[in-house]
Design an enzyme around this catalytic site. Sequence first.
Site, short mmCIF file in Angstrom:
data_model
loop_
_atom_site.label_atom_id
_atom_site.label_comp_id
_atom_site.label_asym_id
_atom_site.label_seq_id
_atom_site.Cartn_x
_atom_site.Cartn_y
_atom_site.Cartn_z
N LYS A 1 8.18 7.97 -1.01
CA LYS A 1 8.70 6.63 -0.86
C LYS A 1 10.27 6.62 -0.04
O LYS A 1 10.64 5.68 0.41
CB LYS A 1 8.89 6.25 -2.28
CG LYS A 1 7.69 5.74 -2.99
CD LYS A 1 6.83 5.02 -2.15
CE LYS A 1 7.11 3.55 -2.19
NZ LYS A 1 5.99 2.59 -1.53
N ALA B 1 0.92 -1.23 -0.07
CA ALA B 1 -0.02 -0.12 0.04
C ALA B 1 1.03 1.10 -0.02
O ALA B 1 1.96 1.33 0.54
CB ALA B 1 -0.82 -0.07 1.14
#
Length: 366
Positions: free
Chosen positions: A193, A101
């Site tokens: 990220k 996710a």
Amino acid sequence: MSKRNSAREGLMEQLELGTKRDRTLTFCVTGATGYVGSWLVKSLLQRGYMVHATVRDPEKASRLLSIWRGENRLKVFKADLQEDGSFDEAVKGCNGVFHVATSMEFGVLGKSNIESYVQLNILDPAIKGTLNLLKACSRAKSVKRVVYTSSISTITAKDNTEKWRTMVDESCQVHVDHVWSMKASGWVYVLSKLLSEEAAFRFANENDIDLVSIIPTTVAGPFLTPNIPASVRVLLSPITGDPEFYPILFAVNSRLGSISLVHIEDICNAHIFLMEQAAAKGRYICSANSCVMSELANHLALEYPLNKQRICEEHHGSVPSEISSKKLRDLGFEYKYGLGEIIQQTVDCCVQHGFLDPSGRNGDFP
């Protein structure tokens, strides 16, 4: 022997026993309604594993149930990364967890105090969500390994002097300060990220969690989701001219010197491979092929007409840096799909979904 090494060897023993006993292990997949997550659930079920799939909205999973065909080996859990303890039930009893996710925020337009907005509304929640999941894994004593899905956006082919590296491996991370200062297309996603993965490894090291990170390049091929995945939109942007995703393709090319691809089936196989391999440790780039923009245009044009003048070729005529998947290959992983197959299957699926006009395959540029 450390607890982490003992857990790694224990998982391998369980996997070997599971093979003989119809795969009795249970794995949790977060973000199960996304592109990679939905395919990963399907892949695990096909191997005979038990799967706990987590979703924010269970209704979105209803369409996938008939595709997954999990029968009594699949359980769907409602969970939200921003809620403390939300994943406790989902990871309870699981042998391993795949954290797929992620937020797909690529940029923020029209916001004042943009850096503060991004930090408070995107980056902090992304880090919190990752830590919430890892805390649940720590509480669930059954979890032996977590495979974290990173992104090629965290990697750069340029050194500190902006020169191309000959070889790009897992150590070639983008500097956070550089992302903040440049704010290239997709910069918010890159930061999300980078910082989430950094926080994940820090927490894992401090809490004796066996964490392995996989770094996918641009993922493409067929998809199970009703919506067109963002990575597919990026890849096909030379065809569609999409004003949001077309600049992202060029930002990737500018950072890496080429477009590196991996098939959806290969990236999911790589996730499972890293979960199963006791020797896996650290970060792994997953890249099947790389091509310069002109080569990408040629491959796309074979499948669907496009205006090649849309693509501004870089000064180099060949891939300047090798995006190396050597670490993953050395562990024993093998890729199934090449560049041409990836693009062909991507276009085929998008035509089937009505994203691309089927009449355009043999007609003029739309």
